[in-house]
Scaffold this active site. Structure first.
Site, PDB file in Angstrom:
ATOM      1  N   SER A 218     -17.258 -18.123 -21.984  1.00 48.56           N
ATOM      2  CA  SER A 218     -16.153 -17.545 -21.218  1.00 48.56           C
ATOM      3  C   SER A 218     -16.417 -17.391 -19.725  1.00 48.56           C
ATOM      4  O   SER A 218     -15.518 -16.985 -18.994  1.00 48.56           O
ATOM      5  CB  SER A 218     -15.760 -16.191 -21.806  1.00 48.56           C
ATOM      6  OG  SER A 218     -14.938 -16.375 -22.941  1.00 48.56           O
TER       7      SER A 218
ATOM      8  N   SER B  49     -11.807 -10.624 -20.804  1.00 47.04           N
ATOM      9  CA  SER B  49     -12.082 -11.955 -21.347  1.00 47.04           C
ATOM     10  C   SER B  49     -10.962 -12.389 -22.290  1.00 47.04           C
ATOM     11  O   SER B  49     -11.178 -12.772 -23.438  1.00 47.04           O
ATOM     12  CB  SER B  49     -13.431 -11.995 -22.078  1.00 47.04           C
ATOM     13  OG  SER B  49     -13.905 -13.331 -22.164  1.00 47.04           O
TER      14      SER B  49
ATOM     15  N   LYS C 256     -13.864 -18.971 -17.521  1.00 40.74           N
ATOM     16  CA  LYS C 256     -12.606 -18.346 -17.085  1.00 40.74           C
ATOM     17  C   LYS C 256     -12.549 -18.168 -15.567  1.00 40.74           C
ATOM     18  O   LYS C 256     -11.465 -18.027 -15.000  1.00 40.74           O
ATOM     19  CB  LYS C 256     -12.413 -17.012 -17.791  1.00 40.74           C
ATOM     20  CG  LYS C 256     -12.063 -17.137 -19.275  1.00 40.74           C
ATOM     21  CD  LYS C 256     -11.783 -15.781 -19.894  1.00 40.74           C
ATOM     22  CE  LYS C 256     -11.293 -15.913 -21.329  1.00 40.74           C
ATOM     23  NZ  LYS C 256     -12.345 -16.348 -22.256  1.00 40.74           N
TER      24      LYS C 256
END
Length: 483
Positions: free
Chosen positions: A107, A294, A110
């Site tokens: 993640s 997240s 992102k």
């Protein structure tokens, strides 16, 4: 370390937070290899020193940084991680361990879709609409006819009717109230249209349990509460989020006094008249929420919307191409980047650790003020988001309130990429990416590395002694879902 170091660090962080909120964040000109990290353009030349930090503070020495991190990054649980650390103001590389070899980011990816969204439409709001076709021979104030709920890619659209809250999300109840205010008292059919997004709703490399475990909903332009069974619910997501959203809207209509016949999904009639609309918070607020929590659904939606704005298909293929193209146009290094999604959930994603740090530095540099949301959206160690329950042990507590970083956790990836202020008051940017099996111990080891860096007075004249207990004495941490 001298006793004054913690005070200097906290003061620097306080001033840094003030500069971010005031929009005055800027740094000095880059040197050495920094141009590759900063991106192209003239926005670096002649810039003022980073507000709130001492530009005369000594820059850490690479050899000292390497020595300080050798133990934490050498922990066997991390399985030889990649690592990249730079001084934010000068751009000087302080540690480089395989930073140019693309690896799975989880993640931390992102930050890339955040960059694309903030570059493309930071102040836009995502619109969800209701359009109406009256029955044959009728009009908009006649009972019957068809209502379409048309998704605009806002997974934060909510069925909650609770007042207040931040951010102020778009609500189904407001849509239903507008429909009733338009004089519509019944609808023979209510149909949900999630057709803005196209292609598969799951990416290559996604595990089968992601939806059932509640990590993400199948990607749809029409979702309510990101496919959850109720606002803020945990557990499985709906396998058919557009249908679930339409059913929830039908319930909101009936509460508002509009009777409903059948419920289905399908494309809206282009000739139908708009009778209601609600809007999400600005994209910059959604990006901040995405990074802090997240949020996989927000990441995938924002990626598709960037693709749509650029004339590409609003699909996984279009989103990944759009994000890569935005980074490349910003002059950020994209060599070797191969993406299957933009949330980081796919194990097929590859990106250079250097690129993650370059994204963070682009957010620090002047000339791109919209990107500062990336910095304010990063979870704060020990306080917020996916770092809220970390940095609580004796060997990591020094990083609490200092480390701000995006987490990343998959079955075979644990990563951390962010910023911190060292003991001398220098703002450092870092990325640590481990290929180790997911475990609480892996995340704890990454936290120890970042904590060691916060205590770094890594210049020849400074003592850099901070006790890091041996691995055998460290308490295990519980495993968490993908972040």
């Amino acid at each position: 370390m001298t006793s004054a170091a913690p005070v200097a660090r906290v003061g620097g962080l306080t001033a840094l937070a003030g500069a971010l909120l005031a929009g005055s964040l800027s740094v000095g000109p880059t040197t050495g290899s920094a141009a590759e990290l900063a991106g192209s353009g003239s926005d670096r030349a002649g810039a003022a020193v980073l507000g709130g930090l001492d530009s005369a503070a000594p820059i850490p020495q690479p050899a000292a940084v390497a020595a300080r991190l050798a133990g934490p990054l050498g922990d066997p649980v991390l399985a030889r991680p990649a690592a990249f650390v730079i001084d934010a103001q000068s751009g000087r590389v302080l540690l480089d361990v395989r930073s140019r070899i693309p690896v799975a980011p989880a993640s931390t990816l992102k930050t890339a879709v955040a960059t694309a969204a903030l570059t493309t439409f930071p102040d836009d709001r995502l619109r969800t609409t209701v359009v109406y076709s009256p029955p044959a021979g009728g009009n908009a104030r006649t009972s019957g006819g068809t209502l379409w709920l048309v998704g605009g890619g806002d997974p934060t659209l909510t069925a909650s009717t609770a007042p207040g809250g931040y951010p102020a999300l778009a609500r189904l109840s407001d849509l239903a109230a507008q429909v009733r205010a338009a004089g519509i008292t019944s609808a023979a059919r209510v149909i949900g249209d999630g057709g803005l997004f196209v292609g598969p709703d799951r990416a290559p490399g996604w595990r089968d349990n992601y939806v059932t475990d509640g990590d993400v909903a199948p990607v749809s332009a029409l979702e309510v509460d990101a496919g959850r069974s109720a606002p803020e619910a945990v557990g499985p997501r709906s396998p058919t989020p557009a249908a679930a959203a339409t059913t929830a809207f039908a319930a909101a209509l009936m509460t508002a006094g509009v009777s409903v016949g059948s419920v289905a999904t399908g494309p809206a009639d282009p000739a139908a008249q708009r009778v209601a609309a609600v809007y999400s918070p600005p994209v910059r607020v959604l990006v901040e929420r995405m990074l802090t929590q997240s949020d996989n659904d927000l990441a995938e939606s924002l990626g598709r919307l960037v693709a749509h704005r650029r004339g590409l298909p609003a699909s996984f293929t279009g989103a990944t191409r759009a994000v890569r193209d935005v980074l490349a146009e910003a002059g950020l290094p994209v060599a070797g980047m191969a993406l299957a999604d933009v949330s980081g959930l796919s194990i097929a994603n590859l990106i250079m650790p250097m690129t993650l740090v370059a994204i963070l530095r682009a957010a620090v540099l002047p000339g791109r003020p919209a990107l500062r949301t990336i910095l304010t959206g990063l979870p704060v160690a020990g306080f917020s988001g996916t770092l809220g329950d970390r940095y609580t042990t004796g060997d990591t507590a020094i990083g609490a309130g200092d480390v701000r970083a995006k987490t990343g956790t998959l079955h075979n990836v644990s990563s951390l990429a962010g910023q911190l202020v060292d003991a001398d008051g220098r703002l450092l940017l870092f990325a640590f990416l481990s290929p180790a099996e997911e475990a609480g111990s892996t995340k704890a080891a990454l936290d120890r590395a970042a904590a060691a860096l916060t205590g770094c007075g890594c210049t020849p004249a400074r003592s850099t002694t901070v006790a890091i207990p041996p691995a055998a004495s460290r308490p295990p941490a519980a495993s968490r879902p993908p972040t």
